[in-house]
Design an enzyme around this catalytic site. Structure first.
Site, PDB file in Angstrom:
ATOM      1  N   ARG A 183       7.973   6.849  -1.614  1.00  0.00           N
ATOM      2  CA  ARG A 183       8.070   6.492  -0.193  1.00  0.00           C
ATOM      3  C   ARG A 183       8.828   5.186   0.007  1.00  0.00           C
ATOM      4  O   ARG A 183       9.565   5.032   0.985  1.00  0.00           O
ATOM      5  CB  ARG A 183       6.674   6.382   0.417  1.00  0.00           C
ATOM      6  N   PHE A 186       4.003  -5.885 -18.199  1.00  0.00           N
ATOM      7  CA  PHE A 186       3.649  -4.953 -17.133  1.00  0.00           C
ATOM      8  C   PHE A 186       4.238  -3.575 -17.432  1.00  0.00           C
ATOM      9  O   PHE A 186       3.571  -2.552 -17.315  1.00  0.00           O
ATOM     10  CB  PHE A 186       4.187  -5.483 -15.800  1.00  0.00           C
ATOM     11  N   ARG A 239       4.159  -1.081   8.783  1.00  0.00           N
ATOM     12  CA  ARG A 239       5.217  -1.928   8.218  1.00  0.00           C
ATOM     13  C   ARG A 239       6.384  -2.103   9.195  1.00  0.00           C
ATOM     14  O   ARG A 239       7.162  -3.049   9.072  1.00  0.00           O
ATOM     15  CB  ARG A 239       5.723  -1.328   6.905  1.00  0.00           C
ATOM     16  N   PRO A 253       4.102 -12.522 -10.149  1.00  0.00           N
ATOM     17  CA  PRO A 253       3.334 -11.706  -9.205  1.00  0.00           C
ATOM     18  C   PRO A 253       2.076 -11.158  -9.884  1.00  0.00           C
ATOM     19  O   PRO A 253       2.149 -10.542 -10.954  1.00  0.00           O
ATOM     20  CB  PRO A 253       4.296 -10.565  -8.845  1.00  0.00           C
ATOM     21  N   LYS A 275       1.423 -11.997  -3.400  1.00  0.00           N
ATOM     22  CA  LYS A 275       2.118 -11.145  -4.369  1.00  0.00           C
ATOM     23  C   LYS A 275       3.541 -10.841  -3.908  1.00  0.00           C
ATOM     24  O   LYS A 275       4.495 -10.933  -4.691  1.00  0.00           O
ATOM     25  CB  LYS A 275       1.358  -9.847  -4.590  1.00  0.00           C
ATOM     26  N   ASP A 317      -1.115  -8.705  -9.421  1.00  0.00           N
ATOM     27  CA  ASP A 317      -1.833  -7.674  -8.674  1.00  0.00           C
ATOM     28  C   ASP A 317      -3.000  -7.204  -9.529  1.00  0.00           C
ATOM     29  O   ASP A 317      -3.313  -7.798 -10.568  1.00  0.00           O
ATOM     30  CB  ASP A 317      -0.905  -6.520  -8.306  1.00  0.00           C
ATOM     31  N   ASN A 375       0.827  -1.216   0.000  1.00  0.00           N
ATOM     32  CA  ASN A 375       0.000   0.000   0.000  1.00  0.00           C
ATOM     33  C   ASN A 375       0.855   1.258   0.000  1.00  0.00           C
ATOM     34  O   ASN A 375       0.638   2.172   0.792  1.00  0.00           O
ATOM     35  CB  ASN A 375      -0.940   0.010   1.213  1.00  0.00           C
ATOM     36  N   HIS A 386      -3.282  -4.707 -11.409  1.00  0.00           N
ATOM     37  CA  HIS A 386      -2.850  -4.256 -12.739  1.00  0.00           C
ATOM     38  C   HIS A 386      -2.666  -5.450 -13.667  1.00  0.00           C
ATOM     39  O   HIS A 386      -3.117  -5.431 -14.824  1.00  0.00           O
ATOM     40  CB  HIS A 386      -1.544  -3.465 -12.620  1.00  0.00           C
TER      41      HIS A 386
END
Length: 396
Positions: free
Chosen positions: A120, A302, A170, A251, A234, A253, A115, A255
């Site tokens: 970041r 991707f 996290r 992976p 993922k 997700d 997330n 998308h």
């Protein structure tokens, strides 16, 4: 004289054209032009110069990290033959390689990605290195650190400190996962690596039969990673692909699920949402379609689907994917030149590369009469002066 002229040209390099990273205790600076990829290593002043062994070691690091051994032309040709959609979409995205990161670094980085956005994530990784990593070198007042090992994140104040540094929930995942990894046998995480693509410095071995759900070792690694805090399917697949060398790891997700729905007719039945059933179905389909490097092919699509890259390449010419035989031999010429003093530029922003954990390389054959990609490499003992070792490497 030619080498000295080359060094002076690099000395005046604009700040936006060089990227730095610390790999296995070495501070490496890289830049590229249409024909060459250049690297240099800044060693601590106390480092003993052993030119041949040092440069061989650095070359092994770079070839491992950027995954330069596989023949990319052959892979693209194979994927294009198996998949018309790949052939159509990938023509402008030649040169994409999956990085072979340290497994622990990949694990921590992807836990931080939960997330989160690229800026970041990059800041979090840098904070971990600054506050818990071993110092490697200081250039123009900026200190560079290696990535912290698991036991560096097991102190009683780590979780609270990470929260103060902006890691949020996290922080607990990182602290608890560091404890779990540290309490297991030394080398446990690396032991989950694909024997064909092992950790740096380990000789490759056969890794078993490929199945639609992946090789047995991949399935075991995937399940073992799920035992760690902050690791879902993922993240487990991302770490398996980019940190453990399991090329069939795909992976999935939202998308990728959208790509599967749009281009591969998924979601036509009652299962229109991404859940465990559809996750496994998409990954298995891509493994059957693309084979042992399905995760690599998936990353190309991707990337091609990201608006950031599509907009940048909208005005570029289309490049056909061609297969060329790859020579196995690597020719190296070495010459020691006069020492020069360098002013090292600041670190380049590489967020777009971090977005998909791949390295984009310009392989426009129109600019290369020989049809080959070259690497020209330079090692630097220290910014205050020392011995330059100039290498030119020929290969694909």
């Amino acid at each position: 004289m030619a080498e000295a002229a080359f060094e002076l040209e690099w000395q005046n390099l604009p700040e936006s054209q060089e990227w730095r990273c610390v790999l296995y205790g070495h501070l490496l600076s890289l830049k590229q032009d249409p024909d060459f990829l250049y690297y240099r290593s800044v060693q601590p002043p106390s480092h003993t110069i052993t030119p041949t062994s040092d440069n061989d070691h650095l070359l092994r690091i770079l070839k491992h990290y950027f995954n330069l051994t596989p023949n990319l032309n052959e892979l693209y040709s194979q994927w294009s033959l198996q998949d018309p959609n790949f052939k159509k979409k990938a023509a402008q995205f030649t040169g994409i390689r999956i990085l072979r990161q340290d497994a622990w670094e990949a694990l921590v980085s992807f836990i931080c990605s939960s997330n989160n956005n690229i800026a970041r994530i990059s800041q979090m990784v840098e904070k971990l290195c600054i506050h818990y990593g071993k110092p490697v070198a200081t250039i123009e007042g900026r200190a560079y650190h290696d990535f912290p090992p698991p036991d560096a994140l097991t102190g009683k104040d780590v979780e609270s400190n990470l929260r103060k540094l902006g890691f949020g929930y996290r922080a607990r995942y990182l602290y608890q996962t560091a404890l779990m990894v540290s309490n297991r046998d030394k080398g446990w995480l690396d032991s989950l690596s694909n024997p064909e693509c092992p950790a740096f410095g380990v000789d490759p071995k056969p890794s078993g039969e490929m199945k639609p759900e992946g090789r047995e070792g991949y399935r075991e690694a995937h399940e073992k990673l799920l035992e760690l805090q902050g690791v879902g399917p993922k993240v487990s697949d991302c770490v398996s692909l980019m940190g453990l060398g399991w090329g069939e790891s795909v992976p999935v997700d939202t998308h990728v699920w959208q790509i599967a729905q749009r281009d591969y007719r998924f979601g036509k039945s009652s299962n229109k949402n991404l859940n465990k059933t559809t996750y496994d179905a998409v990954a298995n389909h891509f493994r059957k379609l693309w084979g042992k490097e399905a995760g690599w092919a998936h990353s190309v699509l991707f990337t091609a689907d990201l608006r950031t890259f599509a907009d940048k390449l909208a005005a570029t010419k289309k490049v056909d994917v061609k297969v060329k035989d790859e020579e196995s031999d690597v020719k190296i010429e070495t010459k020691v030149t006069t020492a020069l003093s360098l002013k090292v530029p600041k670190e380049e922003d590489m967020e777009e590369d971090l977005d998909v954990k791949v390295k984009l390389e310009d392989i426009d054959d129109a600019k290369k009469p020989s049809g080959r990609k070259h690497i020209s490499a330079t090692q630097i003992q220290a910014p205050q002066g020392g011995i330059y070792h100039v290498h030119r490497i020929s290969g694909h």
